[in-house]
Write a protein that holds these residues in place. Structure first.
Motif, PDB file in Angstrom:
ATOM      1  N   UNK A  29     -56.944  22.829  11.831  1.00 14.74           N
ATOM      2  CA  UNK A  29     -57.131  21.571  11.105  1.00 14.74           C
ATOM      3  C   UNK A  29     -56.201  21.441   9.904  1.00 14.74           C
ATOM      4  N   UNK A  30     -55.365  22.437   9.668  1.00 10.40           N
ATOM      5  CA  UNK A  30     -54.481  22.437   8.497  1.00 10.40           C
ATOM      6  C   UNK A  30     -53.214  21.645   8.793  1.00 10.40           C
ATOM      7  N   UNK A  31     -52.890  20.695   7.943  1.00 10.33           N
ATOM      8  CA  UNK A  31     -51.645  19.945   8.085  1.00 10.33           C
ATOM      9  C   UNK A  31     -50.618  20.356   7.037  1.00 10.33           C
ATOM     10  N   UNK A  32     -51.018  21.228   6.101  1.00  9.91           N
ATOM     11  CA  UNK A  32     -50.119  21.669   5.033  1.00  9.91           C
ATOM     12  C   UNK A  32     -49.311  22.892   5.396  1.00  9.91           C
ATOM     13  N   UNK A  33     -49.865  23.744   6.242  1.00  7.93           N
ATOM     14  CA  UNK A  33     -49.147  24.929   6.696  1.00  7.93           C
ATOM     15  C   UNK A  33     -48.809  25.897   5.579  1.00  7.93           C
ATOM     16  N   UNK A  34     -47.636  26.507   5.700  1.00  4.99           N
ATOM     17  CA  UNK A  34     -47.133  27.498   4.756  1.00  4.99           C
ATOM     18  C   UNK A  34     -45.802  27.005   4.215  1.00  4.99           C
ATOM     19  N   UNK A  35     -45.621  27.115   2.908  1.00  5.30           N
ATOM     20  CA  UNK A  35     -44.359  26.708   2.284  1.00  5.30           C
ATOM     21  C   UNK A  35     -43.896  27.822   1.352  1.00  5.30           C
ATOM     22  N   UNK A  36     -42.633  28.222   1.488  1.00  4.70           N
ATOM     23  CA  UNK A  36     -42.038  29.233   0.611  1.00  4.70           C
ATOM     24  C   UNK A  36     -40.921  28.560  -0.160  1.00  4.70           C
ATOM     25  N   UNK A  37     -41.020  28.599  -1.485  1.00  2.00           N
ATOM     26  CA  UNK A  37     -40.046  27.932  -2.341  1.00  2.00           C
ATOM     27  C   UNK A  37     -39.231  28.975  -3.106  1.00  2.00           C
ATOM     28  N   UNK A  38     -37.921  28.820  -3.054  1.00  5.09           N
ATOM     29  CA  UNK A  38     -37.033  29.697  -3.831  1.00  5.09           C
ATOM     30  C   UNK A  38     -36.467  28.905  -4.997  1.00  5.09           C
TER      31      UNK A  38
ATOM     32  N   UNK B 116     -53.733  33.152   1.187  1.00  4.94           N
ATOM     33  CA  UNK B 116     -54.539  32.536   2.243  1.00  4.94           C
ATOM     34  C   UNK B 116     -55.426  31.427   1.703  1.00  4.94           C
ATOM     35  N   UNK B 117     -55.717  30.473   2.587  1.00  3.30           N
ATOM     36  CA  UNK B 117     -56.686  29.416   2.332  1.00  3.30           C
ATOM     37  C   UNK B 117     -57.730  29.540   3.434  1.00  3.30           C
ATOM     38  N   UNK B 118     -58.806  30.249   3.136  1.00  2.00           N
ATOM     39  CA  UNK B 118     -59.836  30.513   4.135  1.00  2.00           C
ATOM     40  C   UNK B 118     -60.529  29.241   4.608  1.00  2.00           C
ATOM     41  N   UNK B 119     -60.525  28.187   3.792  1.00  2.00           N
ATOM     42  CA  UNK B 119     -61.228  26.959   4.171  1.00  2.00           C
ATOM     43  C   UNK B 119     -60.594  26.276   5.383  1.00  2.00           C
ATOM     44  N   UNK B 120     -59.305  26.507   5.623  1.00  2.00           N
ATOM     45  CA  UNK B 120     -58.636  25.921   6.798  1.00  2.00           C
ATOM     46  C   UNK B 120     -58.059  26.985   7.730  1.00  2.00           C
ATOM     47  N   UNK B 121     -58.266  28.260   7.406  1.00  2.00           N
ATOM     48  CA  UNK B 121     -57.819  29.341   8.292  1.00  2.00           C
ATOM     49  C   UNK B 121     -56.320  29.574   8.277  1.00  2.00           C
ATOM     50  N   UNK B 122     -55.669  29.294   7.154  1.00  2.00           N
ATOM     51  CA  UNK B 122     -54.224  29.472   7.052  1.00  2.00           C
ATOM     52  C   UNK B 122     -53.911  30.634   6.121  1.00  2.00           C
ATOM     53  N   UNK B 123     -52.952  31.459   6.542  1.00  2.00           N
ATOM     54  CA  UNK B 123     -52.562  32.599   5.706  1.00  2.00           C
ATOM     55  C   UNK B 123     -51.131  33.005   6.020  1.00  2.00           C
TER      56      UNK B 123
ATOM     57  N   UNK C   7     -47.094  28.668  -0.987  1.00  2.00           N
ATOM     58  CA  UNK C   7     -48.227  27.753  -0.964  1.00  2.00           C
ATOM     59  C   UNK C   7     -48.753  27.629   0.463  1.00  2.00           C
ATOM     60  N   UNK C   8     -50.081  27.554   0.587  1.00  2.00           N
ATOM     61  CA  UNK C   8     -50.700  27.397   1.902  1.00  2.00           C
ATOM     62  C   UNK C   8     -51.839  26.395   1.813  1.00  2.00           C
ATOM     63  N   UNK C   9     -52.208  25.878   2.972  1.00  2.00           N
ATOM     64  CA  UNK C   9     -53.413  25.074   3.089  1.00  2.00           C
ATOM     65  C   UNK C   9     -53.270  23.599   2.782  1.00  2.00           C
ATOM     66  N   UNK C  10     -54.383  22.880   2.992  1.00  2.00           N
ATOM     67  CA  UNK C  10     -54.397  21.443   2.762  1.00  2.00           C
ATOM     68  C   UNK C  10     -55.841  20.937   2.754  1.00  2.00           C
ATOM     69  N   UNK C  11     -56.014  19.747   2.219  1.00  2.00           N
ATOM     70  CA  UNK C  11     -57.291  19.049   2.268  1.00  2.00           C
ATOM     71  C   UNK C  11     -57.022  17.584   1.938  1.00  2.00           C
ATOM     72  N   UNK C  12     -58.032  16.758   2.133  1.00  2.00           N
ATOM     73  CA  UNK C  12     -57.943  15.347   1.759  1.00  2.00           C
ATOM     74  C   UNK C  12     -58.767  15.109   0.506  1.00  2.00           C
ATOM     75  N   UNK C  13     -58.175  14.413  -0.446  1.00  2.00           N
ATOM     76  CA  UNK C  13     -58.873  13.954  -1.635  1.00  2.00           C
ATOM     77  C   UNK C  13     -59.088  12.459  -1.425  1.00  2.00           C
TER      78      UNK C  13
END
Length: 190
Positions: free
Chosen positions: A87-96, A53-60, A167-173
């Motif tokens: 507000x999350x634009x990164x969402x959830x990604x599962x990589x195999x 989870x990324x609590x800063x954007x509410x994604x899990x 991987x979850x979450x997103x932010x702007x740098x």
């Protein structure tokens, strides 16, 4: 003495009736299934759970990884849920990793814009399946998913472990969008 013998005969009769009734019930259940049997956890060789989870954007996301192996095939099922913050634009990604092909994906979930599906992409070292990965705010979404992977690399008997990146979450740098900054690797030992 006669009453003890009568009691013993009555107990034996009750046991015989119970065995006959149980056998009849089992046979009736089998005949109702058309001769088919139910396989419970058939060929399952390993299971693992995940929660990222990324609590800063509410994604899990959380769920289970289930590995089934036969003499000539290896199937992996990832079953879980995803909640993507508004507000999350990164969402959830599962990589195999390489050697696993996502042959089936079921992921109906609703975001602020209606029913959306996942994005599946080949990468240089495997496949990524993403949910809720958009540019800009999407209004949030949640739902369940199942990804079914088939092993396509070499002999299934040689596989000792499988690795998945979640991987979850997103932010702007500054002006640069950064996605999937909360990352966990899940290794499933077979």
């Amino acid at each position: 003495m006669a009453s003890n013998r009568t009691a013993a005969l009555a107990a034996a009769a009750i046991c015989i009736v119970a065995v006959i009734a149980s056998t009849a019930f089992i046979l009736h259940q089998d005949s109702g299934s058309g001769g088919r049997s139910v396989s419970i956890n058939g060929d399952v060789v390993a299971m693992a759970e995940f929660s990222v989870s990324d609590d800063s954007v509410g994604t899990s996301t959380e769920g289970s990884i289930i590995v089934q192996r036969t003499s000539d095939s290896l199937t992996v099922r990832i079953i879980g849920s995803a909640t993507i913050g508004g507000e999350d634009f990164g969402g959830v990604c599962i990589h195999s990793g390489s050697g696993l092909w996502p042959g089936g994906i079921m992921a109906p979930y609703i975001d602020g814009q209606g029913l959306k599906g996942p994005l599946a992409e080949a990468t240089s070292d495997g496949y990524s399946v993403s949910f809720g990965r958009v540019q800009g705010s999407q209004g949030g979404c949640d739902g369940f998913f199942e990804i079914v992977y088939e092993y396509t690399g070499g002999s299934v008997g040689d596989v000792e472990s499988l690795s998945f990146g979640i991987a979850v979450g997103s932010y702007y740098d500054g002006d640069v969008p950064v996605m999937g900054h909360v990352y966990e690797e899940i290794v499933v030992e077979l």
